[in-house]
Write an enzyme that holds these catalytic residues in place. Structure first.
Site, mmCIF file in Angstrom:
data_model
loop_
_atom_site.group_PDB
_atom_site.id
_atom_site.type_symbol
_atom_site.label_atom_id
_atom_site.label_comp_id
_atom_site.label_asym_id
_atom_site.label_seq_id
_atom_site.Cartn_x
_atom_site.Cartn_y
_atom_site.Cartn_z
ATOM 1 N N HIS A 172 0.851 -1.189 0.000
ATOM 2 C CA HIS A 172 0.000 0.000 0.000
ATOM 3 C C HIS A 172 0.883 1.233 0.000
ATOM 4 O O HIS A 172 1.955 1.237 0.588
ATOM 5 C CB HIS A 172 -0.901 0.018 1.241
ATOM 6 C CG HIS A 172 -2.070 0.930 1.089
ATOM 7 N ND1 HIS A 172 -1.995 2.271 1.374
ATOM 8 C CD2 HIS A 172 -3.322 0.694 0.648
ATOM 9 C CE1 HIS A 172 -3.174 2.828 1.120
ATOM 10 N NE2 HIS A 172 -3.990 1.906 0.681
ATOM 11 N N ASP A 212 -8.001 -5.121 -0.791
ATOM 12 C CA ASP A 212 -8.415 -5.944 -1.940
ATOM 13 C C ASP A 212 -8.109 -7.425 -1.787
ATOM 14 O O ASP A 212 -8.528 -8.227 -2.615
ATOM 15 C CB ASP A 212 -7.724 -5.412 -3.206
ATOM 16 C CG ASP A 212 -8.217 -4.016 -3.535
ATOM 17 O OD1 ASP A 212 -7.384 -3.097 -3.626
ATOM 18 O OD2 ASP A 212 -9.438 -3.852 -3.628
#
Ligand code: SDX
Length: 392
Positions: free
Chosen positions: A271, A328
């Protein structure tokens, strides 16, 4: 706020912005919408209430919530001529491309959608967007399946409508599984906003030119589509299915992800901001267990995901780079258990992110922020003389 950044005086041109909407601390794995923790909101609230919170800044009273839901219901009919547009797409078109086009096309049927010059106009534009986006998002699936396009049922709730818009057929009455509706409601909350991510920054910068809300959201849909961003939830499932098809050897794919000569990345990991666990991933992982158990689904893909996660969390390459599962990694497993087709996963991300996009666009317009104009560091050629073609 811990982790708050100081804006340089020229922030108006630096692409950064001030916002009161979402706070996240990447080191500590903290995410809050308008000061409320994501854990509290996912556990105690619902998607329409959280949408109101993000857009208007406060949790709604019962009367405010009623007015919000009823105003959304005023706009749930989409102009029938929009069907001519969706009919022009091949069945094989990716739903995100169709959604971006249909969202932009809404402007053609709502020419005043860019006029948000007072609170009433803004409120109406917000509710109109919440209403119509959900309907056209499901049309992308119906088109691909060759099914008739459904209408919003104003007697049902927003998330329940998503399910009936997607799966309701004229041949038999349809009642969605409440387990699925509750799980989807929670997933939409977890996706609702995330500070200045790629697609939200896109919505803000397009809106800063005073382009309308539909045009700005359409740009956000296109940005979200990318596999490094919202498209990752589809890419995670495709990766897990490939691992399963190749004997389920998760560690082989971990090595591929570490190999700099191999473009393969472990989708659903890493991320830009979180260098700790994405707090949403923790909640979604628990929800995956609960939903699959409630639906009686025993999906070996979930076991492969857990094995992959366990190996990665122990692996020096991932640990040294603070690479953890993100939002996700597990969401697609739940969508698959609900019968949502893989190519629709990112559309669901867009439906969840819609109130965040709207909230951020509204904040930028209400604050009368200047047109976005990020600057650059020029590293190209210095001044040089022109040469005619026969001298080159
Ligand atoms: C979302 O911004 C947001 O908030 C986004 C989002 C939201 O809610 O809006 O949270 C939603 O987009 C989540 C991210 C979904 N994308 C994926 O899961 C795709 C896989 N992830 C990677 O592509 C990557 O982690 C990114 C794109 C998410 C972040 O990319 P960065 O910032 O370029 O990663 P980085 O610079 O921090 O990487 C540092 C190192 C690099 O290696 P070195 O150069 O140090 O050797 O880690 C490596 C990267 O190559 N790396 C990975 C990796 N992610 C980073 N290596 C293997 N697999 C990965 N997934």
């Amino acid at each position: 706020q811990t982790g708050a950044i100081t804006l340089d005086p020229g922030y108006k041109n630096s692409g950064s912005c001030k916002s009161e909407i979402t706070f996240l601390d990447g080191e500590k794995g903290i995410l809050r919408y308008r000061g409320y923790s994501i854990e509290d909101l996912a556990g105690k609230s619902n998607f329409i209430e959280v949408s109101y919170l993000l857009i208007f800044g406060e949790l709604p009273t019962a009367a405010e919530l009623d007015k919000f839901e009823n105003t959304i219901r005023k706009y749930t009919l989409v102009n029938e001529e929009m069907k001519n547009i969706i009919d022009g797409f091949p069945k094989t078109a990716h739903p995100m491309g169709v959604l971006a086009s249909l969202t932009s096309a809404l402007t053609a049927f709502n020419p005043k959608s860019a006029d948000v010059n007072n609170e009433k106009e803004m409120y109406e534009a917000v509710c109109k967007t919440m209403a119509k986006f959900l309907v056209i998002a499901t049309w992308t699936y119906r088109k691909a399946k060759g099914y008739p396009l459904n209408y919003y049922d104003n007697t049902k709730g927003y998330v329940e409508n998503f399910m009936q818009l997607m799966f309701g057929l004229p041949t038999a009455p349809y009642t969605p599984d409440p387990v699925v509706v509750n799980a989807l409601d929670k997933l939409f909350i977890l996706h609702a906003d995330h500070e200045q991510n790629c697609s939200t920054s896109t919505v803000r910068i397009v809106g800063s030119s005073h382009a309308g809300l539909f045009a700005s959201i359409s740009a956000g849909v296109s940005a979200l589509w990318g596999p490094l961003h919202g498209g990752a939830n589809q890419a995670v499932l495709e990766m897990l299915e490939e691992i399963q098809a190749n004997g389920g050897d998760a560690d082989k794919y971990l090595e591929k992800a570490k190999d700099k000569n191999d473009p393969f990345r472990l989708m659903g990991f890493g991320h830009r901001v979180y260098k700790n666990f994405d707090p949403r991933a923790k909640i979604i992982k628990k929800a995956a267990d609960d939903v699959l158990a409630s639906l009686g689904v025993d999906d070996p893909i979930l076991d492969i995901a857990k094995k992959l996660e366990a190996s990665a969390l122990e692996d020096e390459y991932f640990k040294s780079r603070n690479l953890y599962p993100n939002v996700d990694f597990y969401s697609g497993i739940i969508y698959r258990a609900m019968g949502i087709p893989t190519e629709m996963f990112t559309v669901l991300f867009a439906i969840g992110r819609l109130p965040g996009w709207i909230a951020q666009w509204k904040e930028m317009r209400v604050n009368k922020e200047p047109i976005g104009r990020p600057r650059q560091v020029y590293v190209g050629e210095q001044l040089r003389d022109f040469k005619a073609v026969n001298e080159r």
